[in-house]
Design a protein around this motif. Structure first.
Motif, PDB file in Angstrom:
ATOM      1  N   ALA A  25      12.232  -9.256  19.144  1.00  0.00           N
ATOM      2  CA  ALA A  25      13.469 -10.051  19.118  1.00  0.00           C
ATOM      3  C   ALA A  25      14.351  -9.742  17.925  1.00  0.00           C
ATOM      4  O   ALA A  25      15.567  -9.967  17.962  1.00  0.00           O
ATOM      5  CB  ALA A  25      13.125 -11.541  19.113  1.00  0.00           C
ATOM      6  N   ALA A  26      13.776  -9.218  16.850  1.00  0.00           N
ATOM      7  CA  ALA A  26      14.491  -9.093  15.580  1.00  0.00           C
ATOM      8  C   ALA A  26      15.383  -7.865  15.536  1.00  0.00           C
ATOM      9  O   ALA A  26      15.091  -6.829  16.137  1.00  0.00           O
ATOM     10  CB  ALA A  26      13.489  -9.042  14.429  1.00  0.00           C
ATOM     11  N   ASP A  27      16.462  -7.998  14.784  1.00  0.00           N
ATOM     12  CA  ASP A  27      17.382  -6.887  14.521  1.00  0.00           C
ATOM     13  C   ASP A  27      17.239  -6.520  13.049  1.00  0.00           C
ATOM     14  O   ASP A  27      18.056  -6.888  12.210  1.00  0.00           O
ATOM     15  CB  ASP A  27      18.818  -7.309  14.840  1.00  0.00           C
ATOM     16  CG  ASP A  27      19.810  -6.177  14.639  1.00  0.00           C
ATOM     17  OD1 ASP A  27      19.373  -5.012  14.636  1.00  0.00           O
ATOM     18  OD2 ASP A  27      21.013  -6.458  14.482  1.00  0.00           O
ATOM     19  N   GLY A  28      16.167  -5.828  12.736  1.00  0.00           N
ATOM     20  CA  GLY A  28      15.853  -5.503  11.355  1.00  0.00           C
ATOM     21  C   GLY A  28      14.350  -5.504  11.154  1.00  0.00           C
ATOM     22  O   GLY A  28      13.579  -5.741  12.081  1.00  0.00           O
ATOM     23  N   GLU A  29      13.929  -5.256   9.927  1.00  0.00           N
ATOM     24  CA  GLU A  29      12.503  -5.169   9.632  1.00  0.00           C
ATOM     25  C   GLU A  29      11.809  -6.529   9.735  1.00  0.00           C
ATOM     26  O   GLU A  29      12.343  -7.553   9.314  1.00  0.00           O
ATOM     27  CB  GLU A  29      12.290  -4.632   8.220  1.00  0.00           C
ATOM     28  CG  GLU A  29      12.413  -3.125   8.082  1.00  0.00           C
ATOM     29  CD  GLU A  29      11.929  -2.658   6.718  1.00  0.00           C
ATOM     30  OE1 GLU A  29      10.843  -2.035   6.665  1.00  0.00           O
ATOM     31  OE2 GLU A  29      12.616  -2.906   5.718  1.00  0.00           O
ATOM     32  N   VAL A  30      10.606  -6.521  10.283  1.00  0.00           N
ATOM     33  CA  VAL A  30       9.727  -7.692  10.287  1.00  0.00           C
ATOM     34  C   VAL A  30       8.482  -7.306   9.503  1.00  0.00           C
ATOM     35  O   VAL A  30       7.820  -6.315   9.822  1.00  0.00           O
ATOM     36  CB  VAL A  30       9.353  -8.122  11.715  1.00  0.00           C
ATOM     37  CG1 VAL A  30       8.399  -9.319  11.676  1.00  0.00           C
ATOM     38  CG2 VAL A  30      10.602  -8.456  12.515  1.00  0.00           C
ATOM     39  N   LEU A  31       8.164  -8.090   8.473  1.00  0.00           N
ATOM     40  CA  LEU A  31       7.026  -7.806   7.613  1.00  0.00           C
ATOM     41  C   LEU A  31       6.121  -9.020   7.562  1.00  0.00           C
ATOM     42  O   LEU A  31       6.598 -10.150   7.401  1.00  0.00           O
ATOM     43  CB  LEU A  31       7.484  -7.445   6.194  1.00  0.00           C
ATOM     44  CG  LEU A  31       8.454  -6.262   6.057  1.00  0.00           C
ATOM     45  CD1 LEU A  31       8.898  -6.120   4.609  1.00  0.00           C
ATOM     46  CD2 LEU A  31       7.811  -4.972   6.554  1.00  0.00           C
ATOM     47  N   LEU A  32       4.816  -8.800   7.707  1.00  0.00           N
ATOM     48  CA  LEU A  32       3.826  -9.866   7.630  1.00  0.00           C
ATOM     49  C   LEU A  32       2.816  -9.518   6.541  1.00  0.00           C
ATOM     50  O   LEU A  32       2.170  -8.476   6.590  1.00  0.00           O
ATOM     51  CB  LEU A  32       3.109 -10.030   8.977  1.00  0.00           C
ATOM     52  CG  LEU A  32       1.910 -10.978   9.000  1.00  0.00           C
ATOM     53  CD1 LEU A  32       2.294 -12.388   8.582  1.00  0.00           C
ATOM     54  CD2 LEU A  32       1.274 -10.983  10.400  1.00  0.00           C
ATOM     55  N   PHE A  33       2.699 -10.425   5.555  1.00  0.00           N
ATOM     56  CA  PHE A  33       1.803 -10.209   4.429  1.00  0.00           C
ATOM     57  C   PHE A  33       0.588 -11.124   4.538  1.00  0.00           C
ATOM     58  O   PHE A  33       0.647 -12.196   5.153  1.00  0.00           O
ATOM     59  CB  PHE A  33       2.532 -10.483   3.111  1.00  0.00           C
ATOM     60  CG  PHE A  33       3.682  -9.545   2.848  1.00  0.00           C
ATOM     61  CD1 PHE A  33       3.482  -8.355   2.171  1.00  0.00           C
ATOM     62  CD2 PHE A  33       4.964  -9.849   3.286  1.00  0.00           C
ATOM     63  CE1 PHE A  33       4.536  -7.481   1.931  1.00  0.00           C
ATOM     64  CE2 PHE A  33       6.039  -8.994   3.051  1.00  0.00           C
ATOM     65  CZ  PHE A  33       5.815  -7.796   2.374  1.00  0.00           C
ATOM     66  N   ASP A  34      -0.492 -10.715   3.895  1.00  0.00           N
ATOM     67  CA  ASP A  34      -1.660 -11.589   3.787  1.00  0.00           C
ATOM     68  C   ASP A  34      -1.348 -12.775   2.890  1.00  0.00           C
ATOM     69  O   ASP A  34      -1.668 -13.927   3.203  1.00  0.00           O
ATOM     70  CB  ASP A  34      -2.864 -10.824   3.224  1.00  0.00           C
ATOM     71  CG  ASP A  34      -3.425  -9.820   4.214  1.00  0.00           C
ATOM     72  OD1 ASP A  34      -3.356 -10.091   5.437  1.00  0.00           O
ATOM     73  OD2 ASP A  34      -3.926  -8.772   3.778  1.00  0.00           O
ATOM     74  N   THR A  35      -0.741 -12.498   1.739  1.00  0.00           N
ATOM     75  CA  THR A  35      -0.393 -13.555   0.791  1.00  0.00           C
ATOM     76  C   THR A  35       0.780 -13.101  -0.064  1.00  0.00           C
ATOM     77  O   THR A  35       0.878 -11.917  -0.429  1.00  0.00           O
ATOM     78  CB  THR A  35      -1.604 -13.927  -0.098  1.00  0.00           C
ATOM     79  OG1 THR A  35      -1.235 -14.998  -0.978  1.00  0.00           O
ATOM     80  CG2 THR A  35      -2.069 -12.743  -0.914  1.00  0.00           C
ATOM     81  N   VAL A  36       1.689 -14.038  -0.353  1.00  0.00           N
ATOM     82  CA  VAL A  36       2.799 -13.788  -1.280  1.00  0.00           C
ATOM     83  C   VAL A  36       3.051 -15.074  -2.053  1.00  0.00           C
ATOM     84  O   VAL A  36       2.577 -16.153  -1.675  1.00  0.00           O
ATOM     85  CB  VAL A  36       4.100 -13.360  -0.557  1.00  0.00           C
ATOM     86  CG1 VAL A  36       3.916 -12.046   0.169  1.00  0.00           C
ATOM     87  CG2 VAL A  36       4.592 -14.449   0.380  1.00  0.00           C
ATOM     88  N   GLY A  37       3.814 -14.963  -3.130  1.00  0.00           N
ATOM     89  CA  GLY A  37       4.220 -16.161  -3.832  1.00  0.00           C
ATOM     90  C   GLY A  37       5.188 -16.972  -2.991  1.00  0.00           C
ATOM     91  O   GLY A  37       4.987 -18.164  -2.747  1.00  0.00           O
ATOM     92  N   SER A  38       6.262 -16.320  -2.535  1.00  0.00           N
ATOM     93  CA  SER A  38       7.295 -16.983  -1.739  1.00  0.00           C
ATOM     94  C   SER A  38       7.922 -15.975  -0.787  1.00  0.00           C
ATOM     95  O   SER A  38       8.354 -14.897  -1.218  1.00  0.00           O
ATOM     96  CB  SER A  38       8.371 -17.574  -2.653  1.00  0.00           C
ATOM     97  OG  SER A  38       9.557 -17.853  -1.944  1.00  0.00           O
ATOM     98  N   THR A  39       7.986 -16.309   0.483  1.00  0.00           N
ATOM     99  CA  THR A  39       8.624 -15.399   1.452  1.00  0.00           C
ATOM    100  C   THR A  39      10.108 -15.260   1.160  1.00  0.00           C
ATOM    101  O   THR A  39      10.684 -14.186   1.350  1.00  0.00           O
ATOM    102  CB  THR A  39       8.414 -15.888   2.891  1.00  0.00           C
ATOM    103  OG1 THR A  39       8.892 -17.240   3.027  1.00  0.00           O
ATOM    104  CG2 THR A  39       6.949 -15.824   3.291  1.00  0.00           C
ATOM    105  N   ASN A  40      10.768 -16.338   0.699  1.00  0.00           N
ATOM    106  CA  ASN A  40      12.187 -16.231   0.348  1.00  0.00           C
ATOM    107  C   ASN A  40      12.399 -15.265  -0.810  1.00  0.00           C
ATOM    108  O   ASN A  40      13.347 -14.477  -0.809  1.00  0.00           O
ATOM    109  CB  ASN A  40      12.760 -17.601  -0.024  1.00  0.00           C
ATOM    110  CG  ASN A  40      13.461 -18.279   1.138  1.00  0.00           C
ATOM    111  OD1 ASN A  40      13.043 -18.125   2.286  1.00  0.00           O
ATOM    112  ND2 ASN A  40      14.494 -19.037   0.856  1.00  0.00           N
ATOM    113  N   THR A  41      11.521 -15.310  -1.795  1.00  0.00           N
ATOM    114  CA  THR A  41      11.648 -14.403  -2.934  1.00  0.00           C
ATOM    115  C   THR A  41      11.492 -12.959  -2.498  1.00  0.00           C
ATOM    116  O   THR A  41      12.262 -12.081  -2.909  1.00  0.00           O
ATOM    117  CB  THR A  41      10.604 -14.750  -4.010  1.00  0.00           C
ATOM    118  OG1 THR A  41      10.842 -16.080  -4.479  1.00  0.00           O
ATOM    119  CG2 THR A  41      10.678 -13.784  -5.175  1.00  0.00           C
TER     120      THR A  41
END
Length: 321
Positions: A25-41
């Motif tokens: 569905a996305a128009d651009g990169e989709v990235l999935l991480f195991d863990t991050v501090g903040s997805t917005n960051t």
């Protein structure tokens, strides 16, 4: 640089395997991480670096942020922690007479997506459906997003299952299901545009005894959904992508005209209106009163105990009763 590229490659591969509908569905990169501090960051840094990001998701978030620097952390397998990026004209994003609706559009898009997912599940309580159809909802589109049927006993907003608490919370049966943090980033190669980042956090499978407050809730406590938390995350994220794209396109084409439609729609699903509230401002002051109106610019009018009215544009507004 090679190590960072390896991390990005692994995140893209992980998204393709575990969020295939969102990737489609996305128009651009989709990235999935195991863990991050903040997805917005992560989204903000990548966009500022010139990457065309559409969705950043994570299994675990350790330093998430809400409005007024509130924290939002999540444990793997329990929460929906996803940031969505969409580019809009800078003139629209910086127009104070209409840009308050961009946050509301993110909330309405989340309701669109939740409707599209939970209406196929079974209500964990007596009502089998999702919420009252209280206003003109999202325009029909190819993804078939739309309203759930009203509950048999629903006769107004207080009986609607899914609603918005102004300006950035998603409520379910009067309790907080999730929240939204909106940020703007200026892409380095496009001075006429702004990338809007909407970080959306939802409690999906958080056990009742692990909810942060008595006023919080989790999706699993209201609906019995098929599939894993991965499946639910992918379904909701894909529908948010589609809803955001459709709603933002309508808004950019005619901001003031669409704002009138959004005002009518949001009034119908706004949990805050008519309730006693307390607004907390960035300077440490507070305001108590009744939320009496949602305004043309998406601001909120509060009438205090002395009958004075104040228009609130930026605050954390809690519902007292």
């Amino acid at each position: 640089m090679s190590a960072m590229n390896d991390v990005m490659t692994a995140a893209a591969r992980r998204a393709g395997e575990r969020m295939p509908r969102t990737v489609a569905a996305a128009d651009g990169e989709v990235l999935l991480f195991d863990t991050v501090g903040s997805t917005n960051t992560v989204a903000r840094e990548l966009i500022a670096g010139g990457r065309r990001i559409a969705v950043i998701a994570t299994d675990e978030q350790t330093a998430g942020r809400g409005r007024l620097d509130h924290t939002w952390s999540s444990a793997a397998g329990e929460s929906f922690t996803v940031s969505f990026a969409i580019v809009v004209p800078r003139a629209v994003a910086t127009d104070a007479s209409v840009n308050g609706w961009l946050q509301m559009i993110a909330g309405l898009s989340a309701l669109d997506a939740l409707d599209g997912v939970v209406r196929h599940g079974t209500r964990a309580e007596a009502c089998d459906d999702v919420r009252a159809n209280s206003a003109t909802r999202m325009r029909d589109d190819a993804d078939g997003l739309g309203d759930a049927m009203p509950c048999d006993d629903a006769d107004g907003p207080d009986n609607a299952a899914l609603q918005l608490k102004w300006p950035n919370d998603i409520f379910c049966d009067g309790k907080k299901l999730g929240g939204i943090l909106a940020e703007m980033v200026f892409p380095p190669d496009d001075p006429q545009s702004v990338a809007l980042i909407f970080g959306i956090g939802l409690n999906i499978a958080v056990p009742a005894d692990r909810l942060p407050t008595a006023q919080a809730t989790s999706l699993q406590l209201h609906w019995r959904l098929d599939g894993t938390t991965d499946d639910v995350r992918d379904a909701i994220a894909a529908k948010i992508v589609a809803a955001l794209r459709s709603r933002i396109a309508w808004f950019v084409a005619d901001p003031r005209g669409d704002a009138r439609d959004l005002l009518a729609e949001t009034r119908g699903v706004c949990w805050t209106l008519g309730h006693d509230v307390e607004a907390h401002f960035t300077d440490g002051s507070t305001l108590r009163g009744i939320a009496v109106a949602l305004n043309d610019d998406a601001s909120l009018t509060i009438r205090d105990v002395d009958g004075n009215v104040r228009i609130v544009r930026t605050a954390d507004v809690g519902v007292l009763g």
